[in-house]
Design a protein around this motif. Structure first.
Motif, PDB file in Angstrom:
ATOM      1  N   ILE A   1      82.060  22.093   1.186  1.00  0.00           N
ATOM      2  CA  ILE A   1      82.192  20.876   0.376  1.00  0.00           C
ATOM      3  C   ILE A   1      83.576  20.277   0.566  1.00  0.00           C
ATOM      4  O   ILE A   1      84.581  21.000   0.571  1.00  0.00           O
TER       5      ILE A   1
ATOM      6  N   TYR B   1      79.184   8.511  -2.273  1.00  0.00           N
ATOM      7  CA  TYR B   1      80.464   7.843  -2.497  1.00  0.00           C
ATOM      8  C   TYR B   1      80.330   6.692  -3.486  1.00  0.00           C
ATOM      9  O   TYR B   1      79.240   6.157  -3.721  1.00  0.00           O
TER      10      TYR B   1
ATOM     11  N   VAL C   1      82.155  12.593  -1.929  1.00  0.00           N
ATOM     12  CA  VAL C   1      81.902  14.032  -1.863  1.00  0.00           C
ATOM     13  C   VAL C   1      80.940  14.260  -0.701  1.00  0.00           C
ATOM     14  O   VAL C   1      79.917  13.572  -0.590  1.00  0.00           O
TER      15      VAL C   1
ATOM     16  N   ILE D   1      85.993  16.922  -0.904  1.00  0.00           N
ATOM     17  CA  ILE D   1      86.142  15.835  -1.868  1.00  0.00           C
ATOM     18  C   ILE D   1      87.281  14.938  -1.398  1.00  0.00           C
ATOM     19  O   ILE D   1      88.393  15.418  -1.108  1.00  0.00           O
TER      20      ILE D   1
ATOM     21  N   THR E   1      76.415  12.989   2.021  1.00  0.00           N
ATOM     22  CA  THR E   1      77.644  12.356   1.527  1.00  0.00           C
ATOM     23  C   THR E   1      77.275  11.370   0.429  1.00  0.00           C
ATOM     24  O   THR E   1      76.346  10.576   0.588  1.00  0.00           O
TER      25      THR E   1
END
Length: 371
Positions: free
Chosen positions: A187, A256, A245, A189, A254
């Motif tokens: 992951i 956003y 993310v 961020i 993804t």
């Protein structure tokens, strides 16, 4: 067969470059064939086939310097290389798309100058502020620093939009962007923010004295000057934050969110985009899907350089974008995009109503081969 002198000259130049710089030379490009239909109430349905061709050369000159040159089909549109299949089979234009020098210090600091790719980091290929085909002409400085699983980068740039012999009327685009990314296993961020100013040399509000590109405001508020030229009526100073993310794995994805506000416009100055992508089309018979919801008010962004497909191009619209991309075989892709948009309306931002009267539908079917 009749070939244009321009195309022959371009091919010869690329052949010469590839011979001289054969070592460490990277050649890549693509050809895209597109069938497109656009439907809008009270206007004729437009159904057309288009093509785009691109080829690029990049070369690492030494440990510190990289150079690049690219050509693209098209005319004088700054955000599209598409050519409509028309003109009785006439030859299509070939233009300079990239010509840059990049200097890398080796300590996280780099300089990029010329006609370059957009130096702003764009979340998941979002086109809320910038169309994906916009390649600015100017220079940028980037500083990148990484410690453990956290990366930080700062980007400062300035680009020419229009040069005029009238003193103080040159149009420029300047900006600063700060980005932060943190990884936690599969992951990541990311978050960032840009400060963007589109201005003439004297920073006069309203881009005073500078005619709009192609005499078109592309959705922005505009006025007509004494010479009957279209002038954007408000200044453009944009605050543009985003967060995203992303996850790797068997089904990468993804998500956003992005926001923009033009601080020089008193009203109709906001926009946002929410997006989700699933999968990755790379190996044969793999697929990628995407969904975007977007609202862009009349003076939220500079309409000339924002998304050229959404709601017909330019600012002042809202709605959905859905896309699917399938890798048919190595380097060969089939894609479908559909835009279900509303012109002159941003319901979640409280401006205008959506309905049949301002509905804009656009469907694009693409076949792309890369090399």
């Amino acid at each position: 067969m009749k070939l244009s002198k321009k195309l022959i000259t371009s091919a010869f130049a690329f052949s010469l470059l590839s011979t001289v710089f054969a070592d460490d030379l990277i050649i890549k490009g693509d050809v895209r064939l597109r069938s497109e239909i656009a439907i809008q109430k009270d206007k004729d349905t437009r159904d057309r086939d288009r093509l785009r061709a691109r080829v690029a050369l990049t070369k690492k000159v030494n440990q510190s310097i990289d150079i690049g040159v690219a050509l693209i089909s098209g005319g004088n549109d700054p955000i599209s290389g598409n050519q409509t299949m028309s003109g009785y089979g006439s030859s299509k234009g070939i233009n300079l798309d990239l010509a840059f020098i990049q200097i890398n210090s080796g300590y996280g600091l780099s300089l990029l100058a010329g006609k370059t790719k957009n130096p702003y980091k764009v979340s998941n290929k979002s086109e809320l502020v910038w169309d994906g085909d916009y390649h600015p002409e100017g220079g940028s400085i980037q500083y990148a620093y990484e410690i453990n699983a956290t990366a930080l980068d700062l980007r400062i740039n300035q680009a020419w939009l229009s040069e005029s012999k009238v003193e103080g009327s040159d149009l420029l685009q300047s900006g600063t962007q700060l980005n932060l990314t943190h990884k936690m296993g599969d992951i990541s961020i990311g978050a960032g923010a840009s400060y963007i100013s589109i201005h003439n040399e004297d920073y006069n509000q309203g881009l005073s004295g500078t005619p709009a590109f192609d005499d078109d405001s592309f959705g922005n508020s505009s006025i007509t000057d004494a010479a009957n030229q279209t002038i954007i009526a408000t200044g453009m100073t944009l605050i543009n934050p985003y967060i995203e993310v992303a996850a790797k794995g068997s089904l990468p994805w993804t998500a956003y969110a992005e926001y923009v506000q033009n601080t020089e416009a008193d009203e109709l100055n906001k926009g946002f985009a929410l997006g989700l992508s699933l999968g990755k089309a790379k190996k044969p018979m793999t697929m990628a899907l995407k969904y975007i919801y977007k609202e862009v008010q009349k003076d939220a962004v500079y309409g000339t350089l924002t998304d050229s497909d959404f709601s017909g191009g330019g600012a002042n619209g809202s709605g959905h974008e859905l896309g699917a991309k399938l890798a048919l075989m190595e380097n060969t892709f089939f894609g479908v995009s559909h835009f279900l948009n509303y012109k002159d309306a941003q319901p979640l931002l409280g401006e205008g109503d959506i309905g049949e009267g301002n509905l804009y539908n656009r469907t694009q079917i693409d076949l792309v081969v890369k090399f």
